[in-house]
Scaffold this active site. Structure first.
Site, short mmCIF file in Angstrom:
data_model
loop_
_atom_site.label_atom_id
_atom_site.label_comp_id
_atom_site.label_asym_id
_atom_site.label_seq_id
_atom_site.Cartn_x
_atom_site.Cartn_y
_atom_site.Cartn_z
N ARG A 177 2.36 -30.13 -2.09
CA ARG A 177 2.42 -28.94 -2.65
C ARG A 177 1.07 -28.22 -3.14
O ARG A 177 -0.07 -28.90 -2.83
CB ARG A 177 2.96 -29.49 -4.15
CG ARG A 177 2.14 -30.24 -4.84
CD ARG A 177 2.49 -30.59 -6.43
NE ARG A 177 1.66 -31.31 -7.08
CZ ARG A 177 1.36 -32.37 -7.12
NH1 ARG A 177 2.14 -33.34 -6.65
NH2 ARG A 177 0.31 -33.09 -8.00
N TYR A 229 -7.33 -53.97 -5.85
CA TYR A 229 -7.69 -53.29 -6.91
C TYR A 229 -9.19 -52.64 -6.86
O TYR A 229 -10.12 -53.61 -6.84
CB TYR A 229 -7.33 -54.16 -8.11
CG TYR A 229 -8.05 -53.26 -9.42
CD1 TYR A 229 -6.89 -52.14 -9.91
CD2 TYR A 229 -8.98 -53.60 -10.47
CE1 TYR A 229 -7.23 -51.30 -10.85
CE2 TYR A 229 -9.23 -52.89 -11.46
CZ TYR A 229 -8.62 -51.82 -11.72
OH TYR A 229 -8.95 -51.07 -12.73
N ASN A 276 -0.04 -35.29 -1.56
CA ASN A 276 0.82 -34.26 -2.30
C ASN A 276 0.95 -33.26 -1.57
O ASN A 276 0.31 -32.63 -1.13
CB ASN A 276 0.04 -33.92 -3.68
CG ASN A 276 -0.54 -34.95 -4.38
OD1 ASN A 276 0.45 -35.94 -4.72
ND2 ASN A 276 -1.62 -34.98 -5.08
N GLU A 312 -5.07 -37.31 -1.53
CA GLU A 312 -5.73 -37.85 -2.39
C GLU A 312 -6.64 -39.49 -2.09
O GLU A 312 -5.84 -40.28 -1.31
CB GLU A 312 -4.85 -38.30 -3.70
CG GLU A 312 -4.28 -37.47 -4.24
CD GLU A 312 -3.65 -37.86 -5.51
OE1 GLU A 312 -3.09 -36.99 -6.20
OE2 GLU A 312 -3.39 -38.93 -5.72
N GLU A 346 -2.59 -41.35 -1.76
CA GLU A 346 -1.43 -40.70 -1.52
C GLU A 346 -1.42 -39.32 -0.98
O GLU A 346 -2.93 -38.95 -1.04
CB GLU A 346 -0.79 -40.49 -3.20
CG GLU A 346 -0.54 -41.67 -3.75
CD GLU A 346 0.01 -41.41 -5.36
OE1 GLU A 346 0.31 -40.35 -5.59
OE2 GLU A 346 0.07 -42.24 -5.99
C1 MV4 Z 1 -5.70 -47.47 -7.99
C2 MV4 Z 1 -6.48 -47.50 -8.70
C3 MV4 Z 1 -7.38 -48.85 -8.27
N1 MV4 Z 1 -7.14 -49.34 -7.12
N2 MV4 Z 1 -5.26 -48.14 -6.74
C4 MV4 Z 1 -3.38 -44.26 -10.73
C5 MV4 Z 1 -2.27 -43.35 -10.17
C6 MV4 Z 1 -1.99 -43.36 -9.14
N3 MV4 Z 1 -1.89 -42.16 -8.46
C7 MV4 Z 1 -3.00 -44.00 -8.53
N4 MV4 Z 1 -3.90 -44.62 -9.47
C8 MV4 Z 1 -4.80 -45.50 -9.18
N5 MV4 Z 1 -4.69 -46.39 -8.09
C9 MV4 Z 1 -6.21 -48.97 -6.50
N6 MV4 Z 1 -6.00 -49.67 -5.34
C10 MV4 Z 1 -6.70 -47.00 -9.96
C11 MV4 Z 1 -5.67 -45.93 -10.32
C12 MV4 Z 1 -6.09 -45.22 -11.43
C13 MV4 Z 1 -6.48 -43.88 -11.36
C14 MV4 Z 1 -6.49 -43.15 -10.22
C15 MV4 Z 1 -6.77 -41.91 -10.18
C16 MV4 Z 1 -7.08 -41.31 -11.35
C17 MV4 Z 1 -7.03 -41.77 -12.40
C18 MV4 Z 1 -6.84 -43.20 -12.55
C19 MV4 Z 1 -6.72 -43.90 -13.91
C20 MV4 Z 1 -6.16 -45.14 -13.76
C21 MV4 Z 1 -6.05 -45.84 -12.83
#
Ligand code: MV4
Length: 453
Positions: A292, A203, A290, A276, A288
């Protein structure tokens, strides 16, 4: 070859965006619409329009048989899905191609691979893209989870393999909480996506969300078009995006851009894509991809001068890319504000009739919107009603122009998020580019408090 007529399987501003690119290429367009969208601008602009069902999107914009039928009866030779709806549905892409209709999008196999977040990470990692440390595949059971979490160190995050949009995600601070949070994530994933598969990552506490635009010809040639900073989000909805990121140097852009472009070339990726990353302590971590065109693509268009939709159509028609990496130059700065029909204080939807409309204009100002005076915003779909995109020679100039543009943008008849953007612009931390993915929600909470007192 030679696409002559495109069916646009979408609505709103992105349907207009695609129509404009098509008409500039001498290509005719077919709009599809629900019964709620009979008076929508995308229907009015298109050369032909076909109703594909009642208001709920599942019955109209997601109705595959009706959309394929619309393409057949109108003799469209290609389909552009826009974003959302069917844009990342690999099965739909296959059906389109099986009907001899050109799919203006990535190869179905690549859509499918990237739709599975575990497969996406495996693929990206094998192609040399740096990953967030985590499980190499799905986490099958709690023993597996415990072992992996110990290896990478707490806190960890449990994510749904079929996920996206933050659903089925759990942050785990310590080993004693892993078992219950892992089953919670898995249950949520099963309920939301019909797939209980989860995986684990380190995290990251306070990253930025930075994404690279990529483009491939499907035959092993690919380029990058730089990054966008999309850290300003609320409940996983982007609010404002900018390019370039305020914290990425030219050298970092060139280095990561080269890595992602090479990866896309190696997989023979076709069309537009977005890689991303989370970005923390000067490091990129892939999360990730995307497959598109994205909502925020205009900021990339503004700083590169490249029409991404025109290029999508060309590549789908079998043409090579119209530019090479060395032809792509980055100039100045661009910001996009997403304007939603929502109360700017509590974000409750505020659809209704447009009783007054004066879009911003002038030099380096772009408004992508289907709004017009008298239009009634229907309540059934996404609340985004306009995008305001502004260019400037540098970030400061861009923000000055954005302030001017927001001040002249008038939408009457409903509440919109224009005032929120206007306030955001006056914040010194935003002005300094000093924000991460947590910043906006904290800023909103702080502002709500100061409104009360
Ligand atoms: C995370 C993260 C922290 N650490 N992965 C949120 C949506 C998903 N597509 C990926 N996300 C996150 N992944 C790790 N290893 C925190 C988020 C996240 C977040 C990411 C991008 C933009 C806004 C966000 C808001 C909350 C959490």
């Amino acid at each position: 070859m030679t696409i002559k007529k495109i069916l646009i399987a979408n609505r709103g501003e992105i349907a207009l965006r695609i129509h404009r690119a098509a008409h500039e290429m001498g290509i005719k367009t077919v709009a599809v619409h629900s019964t709620a969208d009979e008076d929508a601008m995308h229907v009015r602009l298109a050369d032909e329009a076909i109703c594909v069902g009642p208001p709920p999107a599942t019955d109209s914009y997601l109705n595959i048989p009706n959309i394929i039928s619309a393409a057949e009866v109108s003799h469209a030779d290609a389909i552009h899905p826009g974003y959302g709806f069917l844009s990342e549905n690999a099965k739909f892409a296959e059906i389109v191609e099986a009907h001899g209709i050109k799919w203006i999008g990535p190869k179905p196999e690549h859509i499918r691979t990237m739709g599975d977040k575990v497969e996406a990470k495996r693929t990206a990692g094998a192609l040399g893209i740096p990953l967030v440390p985590g499980s190499p595949g799905p986490v099958e059971n709690i023993e597996d989870g415990k072992r992996i979490a110990e290896e990478i160190g707490y806190p960890v995050i449990v994510k749904a393999a079929s996920g996206g949009g933050g659903r089925g995600m759990q942050v785990v601070e310590s080993p004693d909480k892993l078992e219950s949070l892992m089953s919670q994530a898995s249950n949520e994933a099963k309920a939301a996506f019909g797939d209980p598969t989860v995986y684990i990552e380190k995290y990251l506490g306070d990253p930025r969300h930075i994404e690279f635009q990529v483009f491939g010809d499907g035959n092993g040639h690919a380029v990058h078009l730089g990054e966008r900073d999309c850290s300003l989000q609320r409940r996983h909805q982007k609010v404002l995006e900018e390019a370039p990121s305020p914290v990425i140097s030219d050298a970092q852009r060139a280095e990561m851009g080269t890595t992602v472009a090479k990866a896309m070339a190696d997989m023979a990726y076709r069309g537009a894509g977005t890689i991303e990353f989370l970005y923390e302590n000067d490091e990129f971590y892939f999360i990730e991809m995307n497959t598109r065109l994205q909502v925020e693509h205009p900021v990339t268009e503004m700083i590169t001068g490249i029409d991404l939709v025109r290029e999508q159509i060309r590549v789908a028609d079998g043409h090579p890319l119209s530019f090479q990496q060395e032809d792509i130059q980055f100039h100045g700065h661009a910001v996009e504000c997403r304007i939603n029909a929502e109360d700017p204080k509590n974000f409750t939807p505020s659809p209704g009739k447009v009783t007054g409309y004066h879009p911003a204009g002038g030099m380096h100002v772009r408004v992508d919107s289907g709004l017009y005076h008298g239009y009634v915003v229907p309540p059934y779909y996404d609340s985004m009603i306009a995008k305001l995109i502004v260019y400037g020679k540098n970030r400061e100039g861009c923000l000055m122009r954005l302030r001017r543009a927001l001040d002249e943008f008038v939408i009457e008849g409903m509440k919109t998020t224009i005032p929120l953007h206007r306030e955001l612009l006056d914040d010194p931390e935003f002005q300094n580019g000093d924000y991460t993915i947590k910043w906006l929600e904290e800023w909103l909470a702080k502002n709500a408090e100061s409104d009360e007192t």
